[in-house]
Scaffold this motif. Structure first.
Motif, PDB file in Angstrom:
ATOM      1  N   VAL B 159       0.822  -1.128  -0.048  1.00 10.57           N
ATOM      2  CA  VAL B 159       0.143   0.016  -0.007  1.00 10.57           C
ATOM      3  C   VAL B 159       0.912   1.148  -0.097  1.00 10.57           C
ATOM      4  CG1 VAL B 159      -1.795   1.300   1.232  1.00 10.57           C
ATOM      5  CG2 VAL B 159      -1.908  -1.142   1.139  1.00 10.57           C
ATOM      6  N   LEU B 160       0.613   1.984  -0.830  1.00 12.92           N
ATOM      7  CA  LEU B 160       1.359   3.208  -1.038  1.00 12.92           C
ATOM      8  C   LEU B 160       1.316   4.221   0.335  1.00 12.92           C
ATOM      9  CD1 LEU B 160       0.842   4.298  -4.678  1.00 12.92           C
ATOM     10  CD2 LEU B 160       2.899   3.938  -3.588  1.00 12.92           C
ATOM     11  N   PRO B 161       2.444   4.758   0.687  1.00 11.07           N
ATOM     12  CA  PRO B 161       2.656   5.479   1.929  1.00 11.07           C
ATOM     13  C   PRO B 161       1.704   6.740   1.659  1.00 11.07           C
ATOM     14  CG  PRO B 161       4.667   5.648   0.833  1.00 11.07           C
ATOM     15  CD  PRO B 161       3.886   4.610   0.001  1.00 11.07           C
ATOM     16  N   GLY B 162       0.999   7.288   2.996  1.00 10.44           N
ATOM     17  CA  GLY B 162       0.474   8.531   2.674  1.00 10.44           C
ATOM     18  C   GLY B 162       1.319   9.693   2.696  1.00 10.44           C
ATOM     19  N   ASP B 163       2.357   9.632   3.218  1.00 14.71           N
ATOM     20  CA  ASP B 163       3.174  10.760   3.532  1.00 14.71           C
ATOM     21  C   ASP B 163       4.372  11.231   2.513  1.00 14.71           C
ATOM     22  OD1 ASP B 163       4.782   8.443   4.080  1.00 14.71           O
ATOM     23  OD2 ASP B 163       6.188   9.434   5.470  1.00 14.71           O
ATOM     24  N   LEU B 164       4.379  10.332   1.503  1.00 14.28           N
ATOM     25  CA  LEU B 164       5.388  10.644   0.305  1.00 14.28           C
ATOM     26  C   LEU B 164       4.632  10.806  -0.988  1.00 14.28           C
ATOM     27  CD1 LEU B 164       8.065   7.875   1.202  1.00 14.28           C
ATOM     28  CD2 LEU B 164       8.071  10.363   1.638  1.00 14.28           C
ATOM     29  N   PRO B 165       5.045  11.590  -1.945  1.00 10.08           N
ATOM     30  CA  PRO B 165       4.220  11.866  -3.142  1.00 10.08           C
ATOM     31  C   PRO B 165       4.281  10.649  -3.828  1.00 10.08           C
ATOM     32  CG  PRO B 165       5.771  13.848  -2.911  1.00 10.08           C
ATOM     33  CD  PRO B 165       6.076  12.762  -1.424  1.00 10.08           C
ATOM     34  N   GLY B 166       3.578  10.352  -4.609  1.00  7.59           N
ATOM     35  CA  GLY B 166       3.164   8.892  -5.625  1.00  7.59           C
ATOM     36  C   GLY B 166       4.463   8.848  -6.318  1.00  7.59           C
ATOM     37  N   PRO B 167       4.994   9.866  -7.147  1.00 10.60           N
ATOM     38  CA  PRO B 167       6.264   9.405  -8.169  1.00 10.60           C
ATOM     39  C   PRO B 167       7.449   9.197  -7.234  1.00 10.60           C
ATOM     40  CG  PRO B 167       5.085  11.379  -8.870  1.00 10.60           C
ATOM     41  CD  PRO B 167       4.188  11.089  -7.452  1.00 10.60           C
ATOM     42  N   LEU B 168       7.524   9.839  -5.845  1.00  9.12           N
ATOM     43  CA  LEU B 168       8.505   9.657  -5.398  1.00  9.12           C
ATOM     44  C   LEU B 168       8.737   8.128  -4.667  1.00  9.12           C
ATOM     45  CD1 LEU B 168      11.221  10.612  -3.837  1.00  9.12           C
ATOM     46  CD2 LEU B 168       9.742  11.412  -2.031  1.00  9.12           C
ATOM     47  N   ALA B 169       7.557   7.725  -3.998  1.00  2.99           N
ATOM     48  CA  ALA B 169       7.374   6.524  -3.492  1.00  2.99           C
ATOM     49  C   ALA B 169       7.637   5.398  -4.661  1.00  2.99           C
ATOM     50  CB  ALA B 169       6.103   6.207  -2.858  1.00  2.99           C
ATOM     51  N   LEU B 170       7.073   5.761  -5.781  1.00  5.33           N
ATOM     52  CA  LEU B 170       7.201   4.706  -6.861  1.00  5.33           C
ATOM     53  C   LEU B 170       8.691   4.633  -7.305  1.00  5.33           C
ATOM     54  CD1 LEU B 170       5.999   2.794  -9.194  1.00  5.33           C
ATOM     55  CD2 LEU B 170       5.254   5.035 -10.462  1.00  5.33           C
ATOM     56  N   ALA B 171       9.285   5.780  -7.439  1.00  2.55           N
ATOM     57  CA  ALA B 171      10.741   5.540  -7.876  1.00  2.55           C
ATOM     58  C   ALA B 171      11.540   4.629  -6.590  1.00  2.55           C
ATOM     59  CB  ALA B 171      11.069   6.870  -8.116  1.00  2.55           C
ATOM     60  N   ALA B 172      11.259   5.051  -5.513  1.00  5.23           N
ATOM     61  CA  ALA B 172      12.047   4.288  -4.245  1.00  5.23           C
ATOM     62  C   ALA B 172      11.548   2.816  -4.356  1.00  5.23           C
ATOM     63  CB  ALA B 172      11.758   5.031  -2.994  1.00  5.23           C
ATOM     64  N   LEU B 173      10.287   2.529  -4.372  1.00  7.16           N
ATOM     65  CA  LEU B 173      10.245   1.184  -4.443  1.00  7.16           C
ATOM     66  C   LEU B 173      10.414   0.282  -5.785  1.00  7.16           C
ATOM     67  CD1 LEU B 173       6.344   1.507  -3.255  1.00  7.16           C
ATOM     68  CD2 LEU B 173       8.115   0.486  -1.802  1.00  7.16           C
ATOM     69  N   ASP B 174      10.645   1.092  -6.701  1.00  5.45           N
ATOM     70  CA  ASP B 174      11.158   0.291  -7.832  1.00  5.45           C
ATOM     71  C   ASP B 174      12.320  -0.230  -7.729  1.00  5.45           C
ATOM     72  OD1 ASP B 174      11.352  -0.405 -10.830  1.00  5.45           O
ATOM     73  OD2 ASP B 174      12.661   1.409 -11.195  1.00  5.45           O
ATOM     74  N   LEU B 321      27.015 -12.028  -6.694  1.00  7.52           N
ATOM     75  CA  LEU B 321      25.577 -12.374  -6.363  1.00  7.52           C
ATOM     76  C   LEU B 321      24.760 -11.585  -7.505  1.00  7.52           C
ATOM     77  CD1 LEU B 321      25.349 -11.598  -2.643  1.00  7.52           C
ATOM     78  CD2 LEU B 321      24.893 -13.760  -3.577  1.00  7.52           C
ATOM     79  N   ILE B 322      23.632 -12.457  -8.030  1.00  8.65           N
ATOM     80  CA  ILE B 322      22.649 -11.839  -8.982  1.00  8.65           C
ATOM     81  C   ILE B 322      21.668 -10.944  -8.041  1.00  8.65           C
ATOM     82  CG2 ILE B 322      20.676 -12.289 -10.532  1.00  8.65           C
ATOM     83  CD1 ILE B 322      22.248 -14.829 -11.220  1.00  8.65           C
ATOM     84  N   GLY B 323      21.578  -9.837  -8.158  1.00 13.29           N
ATOM     85  CA  GLY B 323      20.718  -9.222  -7.480  1.00 13.29           C
ATOM     86  C   GLY B 323      19.111  -9.359  -7.426  1.00 13.29           C
ATOM     87  N   ASN B 324      18.759 -10.102  -6.603  1.00 13.07           N
ATOM     88  CA  ASN B 324      17.281 -10.722  -6.371  1.00 13.07           C
ATOM     89  C   ASN B 324      16.560  -9.473  -5.907  1.00 13.07           C
ATOM     90  OD1 ASN B 324      15.086 -11.671  -5.508  1.00 13.07           O
ATOM     91  ND2 ASN B 324      16.030 -13.312  -4.481  1.00 13.07           N
ATOM     92  N   GLY B 325      15.567  -9.115  -6.916  1.00 11.25           N
ATOM     93  CA  GLY B 325      14.631  -7.974  -6.449  1.00 11.25           C
ATOM     94  C   GLY B 325      13.865  -8.152  -5.191  1.00 11.25           C
ATOM     95  N   TYR B 326      13.792  -9.491  -4.743  1.00  9.25           N
ATOM     96  CA  TYR B 326      12.985  -9.778  -3.372  1.00  9.25           C
ATOM     97  C   TYR B 326      13.596  -9.889  -2.092  1.00  9.25           C
ATOM     98  CZ  TYR B 326       9.682 -11.399  -0.043  1.00  9.25           C
ATOM     99  OH  TYR B 326       8.925 -11.659   1.029  1.00  9.25           O
ATOM    100  N   VAL B 327      13.705  -8.880  -1.207  1.00 11.96           N
ATOM    101  CA  VAL B 327      14.038  -9.580   0.089  1.00 11.96           C
ATOM    102  C   VAL B 327      13.357  -8.985   1.111  1.00 11.96           C
ATOM    103  CG1 VAL B 327      16.018  -8.862   1.555  1.00 11.96           C
ATOM    104  CG2 VAL B 327      16.585  -8.884  -0.801  1.00 11.96           C
ATOM    105  N   PRO B 328      12.874  -9.828   1.940  1.00 16.38           N
ATOM    106  CA  PRO B 328      11.747  -9.466   2.796  1.00 16.38           C
ATOM    107  C   PRO B 328      12.170  -8.140   3.622  1.00 16.38           C
ATOM    108  CG  PRO B 328      12.166 -11.663   3.072  1.00 16.38           C
ATOM    109  CD  PRO B 328      13.348 -11.244   2.272  1.00 16.38           C
ATOM    110  N   GLY B 329      10.976  -7.193   3.653  1.00 17.37           N
ATOM    111  CA  GLY B 329      11.270  -5.880   4.326  1.00 17.37           C
ATOM    112  C   GLY B 329      11.929  -4.863   3.399  1.00 17.37           C
ATOM    113  N   HIS B 330      11.967  -5.282   1.960  1.00 16.80           N
ATOM    114  CA  HIS B 330      12.546  -4.476   1.090  1.00 16.80           C
ATOM    115  C   HIS B 330      11.924  -2.924   1.097  1.00 16.80           C
ATOM    116  CE1 HIS B 330       9.850  -6.083  -1.418  1.00 16.80           C
ATOM    117  NE2 HIS B 330      10.460  -6.338  -2.376  1.00 16.80           N
ATOM    118  N   ALA B 331      10.568  -2.968   0.826  1.00 12.08           N
ATOM    119  CA  ALA B 331       9.830  -1.678   0.719  1.00 12.08           C
ATOM    120  C   ALA B 331       9.820  -0.815   1.917  1.00 12.08           C
ATOM    121  CB  ALA B 331       8.303  -2.198   0.437  1.00 12.08           C
ATOM    122  N   GLU B 332       9.656  -1.428   3.081  1.00 14.12           N
ATOM    123  CA  GLU B 332       9.786  -0.482   4.390  1.00 14.12           C
ATOM    124  C   GLU B 332      11.301   0.137   4.244  1.00 14.12           C
ATOM    125  OE1 GLU B 332       8.874  -3.691   3.799  1.00 14.12           O
ATOM    126  OE2 GLU B 332       6.609  -3.526   4.251  1.00 14.12           O
TER     127      GLU B 332
END
Lengths: 359, 359
Positions: B159-174, B321-332
């Motif tokens: 769920v997108l955070p309420g305190d960060l602008p959408g494009p900024l959150a999207l870029a970080a989560l990417d 290491l091949i950079g696995n895009g999934y690591v638990p807790g990565h979005a937070e």
């Protein structure tokens, strides 16, 4: 022979890079393969090349197996690039030969007349072929030839053992990075379940043997058909199967591969990918325990993005290692495993024999 | 809307694979992107796509930056493949949108109306675009659009955070996999020297911040020019530089890269590759301590064979290491770093602004 160049060379071989400037020999399009050596170099008189398991099938398929066309292709690559790096696969292979001249500053400890194998890829080794590959029938990845190759200060070469036939030693040394890295990863865990994909092949069977020796709790050998399953089962010492379980699956069918490993006692804590066909990334990830498993990719057909995005897409918290061809002690380990496991040796000898008769 | 299919789906999305049969959605050529959902799926109403850092430049260059041609290209890929997977790079990106419908068996915990970002790649996400991309000027990798996407049972979304602008959150989560894996690798060592190649970029600056927080002894940020060096230096909190040292080098020039890292306190115990240009493998290996160092490749431009053979050719005993895009807790983690580091946030905002004005 002209006099050796007077300027100091680079242990990495940078002085042999013709284009593009500034890159390492592996990344270069073209190398200077002149026979005169720099002070820290070694020149080897060629005996045979061993094209790698990705390059040979590519050349074979691209030219319909036609020997003349395949000879021309290899000669053309070497003439144009100064090295045998398949432009499609990016890979090379290795070579054997006899030490011809050793520069006064070479750190490799080689002496003229010694039979050697190089343990760095042909994709970065300056190479010239002088016999038109007249003795290569193109039915095997082992290519008898005349000419020379150059080793740099930081290259790796090993003196060929006296107790093993040349083609057997060459085939084992060609894949020696796989068992060595498998040993390291397996030994760092406690009784792990290890799945080797492509277990009846050369790098695969050595990796199975290495995993067992390194303390794997269970070794699952995955092969593509019943014929290979029989081969792998036969590669036992009396009372000691090489693999604890043998599973049959097409590694490109992700779900079938994962199911096969699960049915044989998986998921695997360590999965070792030794099949040189594209499209095995997802299945290897899916066959591996999450969280916490490790996948080691040795196949040169591995797609970096398919592995990275595939694991992400499966929300699989696994470590994925690029199979580094260099691990200290790798040559000794591979040759030792061949000596100690007659079953593995037989698998190799059958493969070498079959390749000699490849249609 | 047609009624949802009655047959049970697969949490991996196998029921959406049209061709070839048997592969995972990421490896598929074509997915079924119909809007009706299976019981464990979620349908998302599209807000914007975020094309990944390898795909967008490829599209831009292939079409000379022409907006109409780029729109047609993206529409054509999505129409043909049922997903946005660049056929050249193999990569995708991610998306944001609003939850539209949640299947009764979905395990993702989402509710209709929630703004979300997907954390699995577009390369495996069923996708349909309905507005012809009329609002995309093709000057940015962020693509406003209408249509729908499908999440599987095993997909990851946040769920997108309420305190960060959408494009900024999207870029970080990417890019959130990069700082998360960097944190894990760095935290497993004692005071390591860490080099981040491409440190002023999005994944790079987050990885620098993550390395510092995870206990790196020294963080070396490598950038391509003085402008980026100034950007990175400015990304400091009062009294706390983001990187301990900033070095300028072209990452494709292997020797220059290694020299730059050495001159800034290297070699690195951990090297993190975050630049999306081909040809950085050799330099990254050469900049890393041998034996025992680790290289983490996050760039989708990484060549598997160049890394494997390059390390072998340098006789470099490093883990890759091949950079696995999934690591638990990565979005937070990524969102937390953006919140805690105004300098990193500024780098992101400047990048997003600059991309909006890309010529």
């Amino acid at each position: 022979m002209t006099a050796p160049p007077a300027d100091p060379g680079s242990p990495l071989g940078l002085h042999r890079v013709v284009e593009p400037a500034g890159v390492l020999p592996q990344a270069a399009w073209r190398l200077d393969a002149r026979a005169a050596i720099w002070p820290d170099e070694v020149r080897v008189r060629l005996g045979r090349l061993n094209l790698d398991a990705a390059s040979y099938p590519q050349l074979h398929d691209a030219h319909g197996g036609d020997p003349g066309a395949m000879r021309s292709a290899v000669l053309g690559i070497v003439a144009e690039r100064g090295k045998m790096q398949n432009p499609v696969t990016g890979s090379g292979g290795m070579l054997t030969g006899v030490v011809d001249e050793v520069g006064p500053a070479s750190p490799l400890g080689l002496r003229p007349g010694e039979p050697v194998a190089t343990l760095v890829s042909l994709s970065l080794t300056p190479l010239a072929i002088t016999d038109g590959l007249a003795r290569w029938d193109a039915r095997s990845e082992q290519v008898p030839c005349a000419g020379h190759a150059i080793l740099f200060g930081r290259s790796i070469a090993t003196v060929l053992p006296g107790d093993l036939p040349g083609p057997l030693a060459l085939a084992a040394l060609d894949v020696c990075g796989a068992p060595a890295l498998t040993r390291r990863v397996v030994a760092a865990r406690r009784d792990p379940a290890v799945a080797v994909i492509g277990a009846a092949g050369k790098s695969g069977s050595l990796s199975v043997a290495a995993a067992r020796r390194a303390g794997a709790g269970r070794v699952i050998g995955v092969v593509r058909d019943e014929r290979e399953a029989a081969d792998l089962r036969s590669a036992a010492r009396p009372g000691h199967a090489l693999a604890d379980a043998v599973a049959v699956a097409d590694a490109r069918d992700s779900v079938a591969l994962a199911d096969a490993v699960a049915g044989a006692g998986g998921p695997a804590d360590v999965t070792v990918v030794c099949v040189d066909v594209p499209g095995c990334e997802g299945g290897a990830v899916l066959a591996t325990r999450t969280p916490g498993g490790t996948v080691i990719f040795f196949s040169m057909a591995t797609s970096f993005s398919a592995a990275a995005l595939g694991a992400e897409g499966l929300a699989a918290d696994v470590s994925m290692l690029i199979g580094n061809g260099y691990v200290p002690g790798h040559a000794e380990l591979a040759l030792g495993l061949i000596r100690d496991h007659p079953g593995v040796r037989s698998l190799f000898e059958n493969r070498i024999h079959a390749e000699g008769g490849r249609p």
